[in-house]
Write an enzyme that holds these catalytic residues in place. Structure first.
Site, PDB file in Angstrom:
ATOM      1  N   PHE A 228       0.772  -1.183  -0.127  1.00 48.56           N
ATOM      2  CA  PHE A 228      -0.014  -0.092   0.117  1.00 48.56           C
ATOM      3  C   PHE A 228       0.757   1.299   0.075  1.00 48.56           C
ATOM      4  O   PHE A 228       0.340   2.248  -0.365  1.00 48.56           O
ATOM      5  CB  PHE A 228      -0.892   0.027   1.323  1.00 48.56           C
ATOM      6  CG  PHE A 228      -2.048  -0.893   1.299  1.00 48.56           C
ATOM      7  CD1 PHE A 228      -2.205  -1.741   2.312  1.00 48.56           C
ATOM      8  CD2 PHE A 228      -2.977  -0.996   0.332  1.00 48.56           C
ATOM      9  CE1 PHE A 228      -3.176  -2.662   2.480  1.00 48.56           C
ATOM     10  CE2 PHE A 228      -3.964  -1.830   0.379  1.00 48.56           C
ATOM     11  CZ  PHE A 228      -4.136  -2.688   1.348  1.00 48.56           C
ATOM     12  N   THR A 259      -1.891  -7.031  -6.727  1.00 49.33           N
ATOM     13  CA  THR A 259      -1.940  -5.749  -5.821  1.00 49.33           C
ATOM     14  C   THR A 259      -2.363  -6.121  -4.649  1.00 49.33           C
ATOM     15  O   THR A 259      -2.981  -7.181  -4.542  1.00 49.33           O
ATOM     16  CB  THR A 259      -2.669  -4.634  -6.503  1.00 49.33           C
ATOM     17  OG1 THR A 259      -3.893  -4.947  -6.246  1.00 49.33           O
ATOM     18  CG2 THR A 259      -2.364  -4.459  -7.980  1.00 49.33           C
ATOM     19  N   ASP A 260      -2.211  -5.397  -3.497  1.00 48.28           N
ATOM     20  CA  ASP A 260      -3.053  -5.548  -2.490  1.00 48.28           C
ATOM     21  C   ASP A 260      -4.333  -4.885  -2.477  1.00 48.28           C
ATOM     22  O   ASP A 260      -4.711  -4.341  -3.642  1.00 48.28           O
ATOM     23  CB  ASP A 260      -2.350  -4.746  -1.082  1.00 48.28           C
ATOM     24  CG  ASP A 260      -2.658  -5.307   0.107  1.00 48.28           C
ATOM     25  OD1 ASP A 260      -1.979  -5.047   1.106  1.00 48.28           O
ATOM     26  OD2 ASP A 260      -3.772  -5.969   0.246  1.00 48.28           O
ATOM     27  N   TYR A 261      -5.023  -5.183  -1.649  1.00 49.32           N
ATOM     28  CA  TYR A 261      -6.685  -4.738  -1.547  1.00 49.32           C
ATOM     29  C   TYR A 261      -6.954  -3.366  -2.184  1.00 49.32           C
ATOM     30  O   TYR A 261      -6.654  -2.590  -1.302  1.00 49.32           O
ATOM     31  CB  TYR A 261      -7.403  -5.057  -0.196  1.00 49.32           C
ATOM     32  CG  TYR A 261      -8.688  -5.406  -0.248  1.00 49.32           C
ATOM     33  CD1 TYR A 261      -9.574  -4.446  -0.422  1.00 49.32           C
ATOM     34  CD2 TYR A 261      -9.022  -6.790  -0.148  1.00 49.32           C
ATOM     35  CE1 TYR A 261     -11.195  -4.940  -0.191  1.00 49.32           C
ATOM     36  CE2 TYR A 261     -10.549  -7.217  -0.155  1.00 49.32           C
ATOM     37  CZ  TYR A 261     -11.290  -6.204  -0.207  1.00 49.32           C
ATOM     38  OH  TYR A 261     -12.714  -6.598   0.062  1.00 49.32           O
ATOM     39  N   ALA A 263      -5.359  -1.492  -4.079  1.00 53.60           N
ATOM     40  CA  ALA A 263      -4.235  -0.624  -4.218  1.00 53.60           C
ATOM     41  C   ALA A 263      -4.263   0.283  -5.576  1.00 53.60           C
ATOM     42  O   ALA A 263      -3.560   1.363  -5.285  1.00 53.60           O
ATOM     43  CB  ALA A 263      -2.907  -1.532  -3.946  1.00 53.60           C
TER      44      ALA A 263
END
Ligand code: GLC
Length: 715
Positions: A228, A259-261, A263
């Site tokens: 993030f 990606t992260d959640y 992001a």
């Protein structure tokens, strides 16, 4: 199901795919549970339309249902890859990762991951978002709970073990894909503030933060997740240097980058894109292959290809990586490979729970044992007091998955089983965050009638993990107040701390008789703690993070630089030295520190220097009546180099059994090639010159045996 099948030919499958279907593979959606009834209809529609390559946070029958839609009802029948955060267990819950890292036992951690992955693989899960490789030196950041502490070498050994554990040889249905996260430097958020800015030199990154990510990639992790945080003014998710030049180029990662959640969407908030369309293009160009949840790819990429703003080859490259992941996992051969309800009964087996209990006992760290109050003598009346004593579920810690068949064992239950119902009495004394006169009075009354107090205090499971940054990292005020009143009774106090981070325990360290740091130890927490408090197990845990004496010392870590005006850790204040006016530099507890019920001494440190290796040897003597397992730590210091080097760097460790009353000679090989660092040009080198080799039970300079050695020019 056309195209996807045994021995899948990805090229021919991709030739059949439309642009929208290729972009669809780059999109991961969140499972129905989190989207609600209308959301799940939307998720199912998108799967049917080929607009989803993966689903996260779904398992069991719901996961199977979504897979059936993908395989049986979409045009090309491309299977989904289902992901979940299997961080430290599934039905069998192991200690939180930070606790496990204090076992300094990569093999046992690998086994824990193997069991966790196998259990998840029966319930629809093909991919876990683990290992978290983020080095962190800041207990204000609640996500330290998920990592392996502050050290690059220990973190690297643990991260690679986690990848091996989950992925195995990728040829068994119990092998699932690992995910190296959060790439990168997320653990260095400024002031320990969640999702916040990280910034450091690339030299520091290469030497002090990158090694665990690199080790996990080298161990063959199939996926990596972007973090993030921003770095050098760019959110990691749109950072071409990090994601392409470094991760793909220097580190040679060839797998799939997710990606992260949300992001990608968040890069608009970061301020590097005016809109989601631009954010999608920047992330795709930087090398992101799959977007977690925010659907910028599936909304904007196809149009951008059609109007020439991005080359279709970028989409092809990412789609291919997603399909390759599914091929490696065998999903084209058998899309239901990870749906084995007939095996669910194997989850939470006695053997798995025994492994969790064994690792839990190795993960707790004995910080203090004044006057040998521990082990608790048989026959004593034990007052168990504190808000965490009977809270089995809190022992699961952050990122746990609610067990279906095995209720986690609380400290109270563990102590009653071990010492007998008659000897163990419980009073809560206070809440974790709130006081109660009534509870306190009852606790004090019980304590007065007891021989020893076991105080169970710390954090609930929700007080660490994502989104739990704290400015004050002490025990809560109600717990501190209760402890002070218990102290006034003059009874021996054993403080058992359950937490997901190092807490500042300065008052406690001076006022209680013993401290066992029990983190959140998982399914068998209570039994493992009872094993230790009773002496059935000899404590062997060693801290993987430095414990500050005060929050004002943070970030505090052992492998710090010397500065031009160094002060010894315990030196009194001098106004021309690198130290504070109001506190000494020494931490409360050093990296690598931990006590046992034995007394181990180190002597006779020697080295033998060969052309490429230095053999370090030392004698350990156990002059107690108890066998011990000692973690011998080997540090180096490069005394003069082209850039400043830390005062100590962990380069090897050995876990050695030392029988009661005996001595053993330990040999530890140190490869000269491992004594190097990344210089100001970011090239790795071992520079000739004077080094110190230090061996001991922790990074505390007072406990280390030291010997000088020289690395020659042609080493
Ligand atoms: C979270 C976390 C990440 C996790 C992902 C999926 O926000 O940052 O570690 O794997 O989302 O749950």
């Amino acid at each position: 199901m056309s195209g996807a099948g045994a021995g899948i030919d990805i090229d021919s499958l991709m030739r059949e795919m439309t642009l929208e279907e290729k972009v669809g593979q780059m999109s991961q959606l969140v499972g129905p549970k989190l989207t609600g009834p209308e959301g799940s209809a939307d998720v199912e529609r998108k799967i049917r339309e080929g607009k989803a390559g993966s689903i996260l946070n779904v398992r069991g029958e719901a996961a199977r249902r979504l897979q059936e839609i993908a395989v049986e009802e979409s045009r090309l029948g491309i299977p989904l890859v289902i992901g979940l955060d299997v961080i430290h267990g599934y039905e069998t819950c192991f200690p939180i990762p930070l606790a496990m890292s204090c076992s300094w036992a990569p093999d046992e951690i690998e086994n824990a991951c193997r069991i966790s992955g196998a259990e998840a693989s029966r319930d629809g899960i093909a991919w876990t978002f683990t290992p978290m490789c983020d080095i962190s030196r800041d207990p204000r950041w609640g996500r330290v709970a998920e990592g392996a502490g502050e050290d690059p070498y220990l973190g690297a050994r643990i991260s690679e073990a986690q990848v091996r554990g989950f992925q195995g040889s990728l040829d068994k249905p119990t092998d699932i894909a690992a995910c190296v996260k959060h790439f990168a430097l997320y653990g260095a958020v400024q002031a320990g503030r969640e999702y916040y800015t990280t910034d450091m030199s690339r030299v520091q990154m290469m030497n002090e933060y990158l090694p665990p990510y690199r080790a996990a990639v080298d161990a063959g992790a199939l996926t990596v997740m972007t973090s993030f945080n921003e770095f050098e003014g760019l959110p990691m998710t749109v950072h071409p240097y990090m994601l392409d030049t470094l991760l793909r180029g220097r580190m040679g990662f060839e797998g799939m980058l997710v990606t992260d959640y949300t992001a990608i969407k968040e890069t608009v908030q970061h301020g590097t894109s005016p809109n989601l369309d631009d954010a999608a293009l920047k992330a795709a160009r930087a090398g992101v292959d799959m977007e977690m949840v925010s659907e910028c790819f599936s909304t904007y990429l196809a149009a951008a290809v059609r109007d020439g703003r991005i080359d279709e080859a970028v989409v092809d490259r990412s789609c291919r990586r997603v399909l390759e992941l599914k091929r490696r996992l065998g999903l084209f051969d058998n899309p239901y490979k990870y749906n084995r309800p007939e095996e669910i009964a194997l989850n939470g087996s006695p053997e798995s729970l025994a492994a969790s209990r064994r690792l839990a006992a190795k993960s707790a760290v004995l910080l203090k044992n004044e006057g040998g109050i521990l082990p608790v003598a048989q026959g004593l009346k034990i007052a168990v007091i504190g808000p965490l004593a009977d809270q089995g579920n809190e022992m699961l810690g952050t990122w746990s998955i609610r067990p279906r068949t095995h209720a986690p064992v609380s400290l109270l239950q563990g102590l009653k089983e071990r010492f007998g119902e008659q000897r163990v009495r419980f009073e809560r004394g206070c809440g974790i965050l709130e006081s109660s006169d009534q509870l306190r009075k009852a606790a004090l009354s019980l304590a007065k009638k007891s021989d020893v107090i076991v105080a169970a205090m710390g954090e609930s499971a929700k007080m660490s993990g994502e989104g739990t940054s704290l400015a004050d990292v002490r025990l809560s005020a109600p717990q501190r107040e209760l402890l002070a009143e218990l102290k006034s009774l003059g009874k021996p106090i054993v403080l058992v701390v359950m937490a997901g981070r190092p807490l500042v325990l300065e008052w406690e360290s001076e006022n209680v008789d013993a401290i066992l740091y029990a983190w959140h130890l998982g399914s068998e927490a209570g039994r493992a703690i009872a094993d230790l408090l009773s002496g059935d197990e000899n404590p062997s845990g060693r801290l993987s993070m430095t414990f500050p004496r005060s929050v004002g010392q943070i970030p505090i870590y052992y492998n710090h630089k010397n500065s031009g005006r160094p002060a010894e850790d315990y030196a009194p204040y001098h106004n021309r030295r690198s130290q504070y006016m109001d506190i000494i530099n020494a931490p409360l507890y050093y990296f690598g520190y931990g006590l046992s019920y034995s007394r181990i001494s180190y002597s006779d440190l020697r080295i033998e220097t060969g052309p490429s290796r230095i053999t370090v040897s030392v004698t350990l003597r156990n002059d107690s009546g108890r066998d011990a397992m000692e973690t011998v730590q080997l540090y180096i210091r490069d005394k003069a180099a082209s850039i400043t080097r830390p005062v100590a760097e962990l380069k090897a460790f050995r876990q050695v059994e030392v029988a009661a009353g005996s001595a053993v000679r330990v040999d530890i090989p140190l490869e000269i090639k491992d004594m190097g660092f990344f210089g100001s040009d970011l090239s790795y080198r071992v520079e000739p010159g004077e080094f110190e080799i230090m061996v001991g039970p922790s990074a505390d300079p007072r406990t280390l045996l030291k010997i000088a050695c020289r690395v020659a020019e042609d080493s």
